[in-house]
Design a protein around this motif. Structure first.
Motif, PDB file in Angstrom:
ATOM      1  N   GLN A   1      46.936  38.610  35.367  1.00 36.24           N
ATOM      2  CA  GLN A   1      45.523  38.254  35.504  1.00 36.24           C
ATOM      3  C   GLN A   1      44.682  38.875  34.389  1.00 36.24           C
ATOM      4  O   GLN A   1      43.768  38.240  33.861  1.00 36.24           O
ATOM      5  CB  GLN A   1      45.010  38.705  36.873  1.00 36.24           C
ATOM      6  N   VAL A   2      44.997  40.100  34.041  1.00 32.75           N
ATOM      7  CA  VAL A   2      44.268  40.737  32.940  1.00 32.75           C
ATOM      8  C   VAL A   2      44.464  39.948  31.651  1.00 32.75           C
ATOM      9  O   VAL A   2      43.510  39.679  30.895  1.00 32.75           O
ATOM     10  CB  VAL A   2      44.722  42.193  32.777  1.00 32.75           C
ATOM     11  N   ALA A   3      45.717  39.564  31.380  1.00 31.30           N
ATOM     12  CA  ALA A   3      45.987  38.790  30.171  1.00 31.30           C
ATOM     13  C   ALA A   3      45.267  37.444  30.209  1.00 31.30           C
ATOM     14  O   ALA A   3      44.722  36.975  29.196  1.00 31.30           O
ATOM     15  CB  ALA A   3      47.492  38.588  30.015  1.00 31.30           C
ATOM     16  N   ARG A   4      45.224  36.821  31.402  1.00 31.70           N
ATOM     17  CA  ARG A   4      44.545  35.518  31.544  1.00 31.70           C
ATOM     18  C   ARG A   4      43.047  35.667  31.289  1.00 31.70           C
ATOM     19  O   ARG A   4      42.441  34.872  30.556  1.00 31.70           O
ATOM     20  CB  ARG A   4      44.800  34.972  32.948  1.00 31.70           C
ATOM     21  N   PHE A   5      42.427  36.692  31.881  1.00 29.52           N
ATOM     22  CA  PHE A   5      40.991  36.875  31.666  1.00 29.52           C
ATOM     23  C   PHE A   5      40.686  37.262  30.223  1.00 29.52           C
ATOM     24  O   PHE A   5      39.654  36.859  29.672  1.00 29.52           O
ATOM     25  CB  PHE A   5      40.451  37.948  32.624  1.00 29.52           C
ATOM     26  N   ASN A   6      41.574  38.024  29.607  1.00 34.86           N
ATOM     27  CA  ASN A   6      41.363  38.379  28.191  1.00 34.86           C
ATOM     28  C   ASN A   6      41.397  37.141  27.302  1.00 34.86           C
ATOM     29  O   ASN A   6      40.558  36.953  26.396  1.00 34.86           O
ATOM     30  CB  ASN A   6      42.408  39.390  27.739  1.00 34.86           C
ATOM     31  N   SER A   7      42.395  36.276  27.569  1.00 32.91           N
ATOM     32  CA  SER A   7      42.468  35.048  26.766  1.00 32.91           C
ATOM     33  C   SER A   7      41.259  34.144  27.043  1.00 32.91           C
ATOM     34  O   SER A   7      40.698  33.508  26.131  1.00 32.91           O
ATOM     35  CB  SER A   7      43.765  34.300  27.068  1.00 32.91           C
TER      36      SER A   7
ATOM     37  N   GLU B   1      29.491  27.469  25.830  1.00 26.87           N
ATOM     38  CA  GLU B   1      29.070  26.362  26.685  1.00 26.87           C
ATOM     39  C   GLU B   1      30.258  25.583  27.200  1.00 26.87           C
ATOM     40  O   GLU B   1      30.337  25.235  28.398  1.00 26.87           O
ATOM     41  CB  GLU B   1      28.109  25.448  25.920  1.00 26.87           C
ATOM     42  N   VAL B   2      31.184  25.288  26.322  1.00 25.07           N
ATOM     43  CA  VAL B   2      32.375  24.531  26.731  1.00 25.07           C
ATOM     44  C   VAL B   2      33.175  25.309  27.769  1.00 25.07           C
ATOM     45  O   VAL B   2      33.663  24.760  28.761  1.00 25.07           O
ATOM     46  CB  VAL B   2      33.226  24.191  25.499  1.00 25.07           C
ATOM     47  N   THR B   3      33.288  26.580  27.515  1.00 29.23           N
ATOM     48  CA  THR B   3      34.073  27.408  28.440  1.00 29.23           C
ATOM     49  C   THR B   3      33.406  27.484  29.807  1.00 29.23           C
ATOM     50  O   THR B   3      34.064  27.454  30.846  1.00 29.23           O
ATOM     51  CB  THR B   3      34.244  28.819  27.853  1.00 29.23           C
TER      52      THR B   3
ATOM     53  N   GLU C   1      38.274  32.770  24.395  1.00 28.97           N
ATOM     54  CA  GLU C   1      37.792  31.388  24.264  1.00 28.97           C
ATOM     55  C   GLU C   1      36.286  31.303  24.526  1.00 28.97           C
ATOM     56  O   GLU C   1      35.563  30.528  23.906  1.00 28.97           O
ATOM     57  CB  GLU C   1      38.552  30.474  25.230  1.00 28.97           C
ATOM     58  N   TYR C   2      35.838  32.103  25.493  1.00 25.97           N
ATOM     59  CA  TYR C   2      34.409  32.093  25.824  1.00 25.97           C
ATOM     60  C   TYR C   2      33.571  32.587  24.645  1.00 25.97           C
ATOM     61  O   TYR C   2      32.495  32.064  24.357  1.00 25.97           O
ATOM     62  CB  TYR C   2      34.163  32.967  27.052  1.00 25.97           C
TER      63      TYR C   2
END
Length: 350
Positions: A260-266, A276-278, A270-271
């Motif tokens: 989850q940490v890796a997912r939120f970091n990635s 806006e897209v994110t 992107e954000y």
């Protein structure tokens, strides 16, 4: 006539004198044979395997330990054979039923009957014959003294039950020490307690019950130890399994958290690039999770509507099922109204 009788008497006398001479000769021969036989029979002796001999020459004793045939000087040397096998005697018990020697007192002032059996053997035949008048009696007196001294230092419970081996060992050591000091040519081999009983039947029955209870206690302890030895490995195995499961769950949570940490970091990366897209993407993904059965409806100004997602089935089973489906879809419906004049769209969520 008288002349003939005289000649006859003379002849008889001559015959009698001849017979007397021959008789004396025979007696002498017989006496010589007897003396020779005695000398020969007294000039040798034999020793068996379980014996030793003491040869005394003019009062000087000497031990002979070799089995077999030996020679000695008749009437000068005397031979005394000594039995060297293990012999024994009882202490406290007599064949006539008397047990005066068996009655003893313990350290807790209780009376008790104790019977012993002592075994001994001769180690030095010369000392056994000449160092004392009766070495067996000396050994018996020493044993009685050591037995009473030792029994007097133990409780009646120990004498009757658990302390017999220790008592026997202490008595034997005391007797050996005293025999070494006396040096009478005999050695104690072993001494054992034959029997130990209280002086009355009631007390004896009570002690038997105590002994039975102690044996039951030992049996219960053995069974408990057996059960413990059986259960401890099972409990240890169960504990190991629980620890392993906990370690696996811990590692799984750690891996999930790291993912989850890796997912939120990635996602954050992107954000930062396209905020806006994110945001929209995250909004749409959240809506998909929150409203998985949402239905999109587009409504125009004239009141006409058209369903976009999901597509309704072209064939319905019955009206009731259609009504139920419609009622279910109404709860999560998104309506979109489009204005023909100004081209603006209005979306409503029901």
């Amino acid at each position: 006539m008288f002349g003939a009788r005289k000649k006859t008497n003379e002849t008889v006398n001559r015959m009698m004198k001849g017979n007397t001479g021959k008789g004396k000769t025979v007696v002498k021969v017989i006496a010589a044979v007897v003396v020779l036989f005695v000398l020969v029979s007294q000039s040798y002796y034999s020793i068996q395997e379980e014996e030793q001999a003491v040869v005394c020459t003019f009062g000087s004793p000497k031990a002979v330990t070799t089995p077999g045939l030996h020679f000695k000087i008749p009437f000068i040397q005397t031979v005394t054979k000594v039995n060297t096998t293990i012999q024994g005697f009882s202490i406290g018990y007599h064949a006539n039923g008397e047990e005066a020697d068996a009655l003893m007192i313990t350290s807790d002032y209780n009376f008790i009957f104790v019977d012993f059996y002592a075994e001994y053997r001769v180690t030095d035949p010369v000392k056994a014959l000449y160092a004392s008048q009766n070495p067996q009696m000396i050994l018996k007196n020493i044993a009685q003294n050591c037995i009473r001294t030792t029994i007097g230092s133990y409780s009646v419970d120990s004498v009757l039950t658990t302390g017999k081996n220790e008592i026997q060992s202490n008595i034997k050591q005391m007797i050996l020490d005293k025999l070494e000091d006396y040096d009478i040519g005999i050695q104690l081999v072993n001494i054992t307690i034959q029997d130990a009983t209280p002086p009355t039947a009631e007390v004896e029955n009570a002690f038997k019950e105590v002994e039975t209870a102690k044996q039951g206690k030992e049996t219960a302890l053995n069974n408990a130890n057996k059960y413990r030895n059986e259960q401890i490995p099972n409990a240890e195995a169960e504990a190991d399994k629980i620890l392993q499961d906990a370690e696996a769950a811990k590692q799984e949570r750690i891996n999930e958290a790291n993912g989850q940490v890796a997912r939120f970091n990635s996602m954050y990366q992107e954000y930062v690039k396209y905020p806006e897209v994110t945001k929209k993407r995250m909004f749409y993904e959240a809506m998909e999770d929150i409203l998985p059965d949402v239905k999109v409806v587009i409504q125009s100004k004239d009141g006409s509507t058209s369903t976009i997602l999901p597509l309704d089935s072209f064939v319905t089973n019955d009206d009731s099922s259609s009504d139920e489906s419609a009622s279910e879809n109404t709860s999560g419906t998104v309506r979109t109204g489009s204005s023909i004049d100004d081209g603006t769209d209005h979306t409503e969520e029901e």
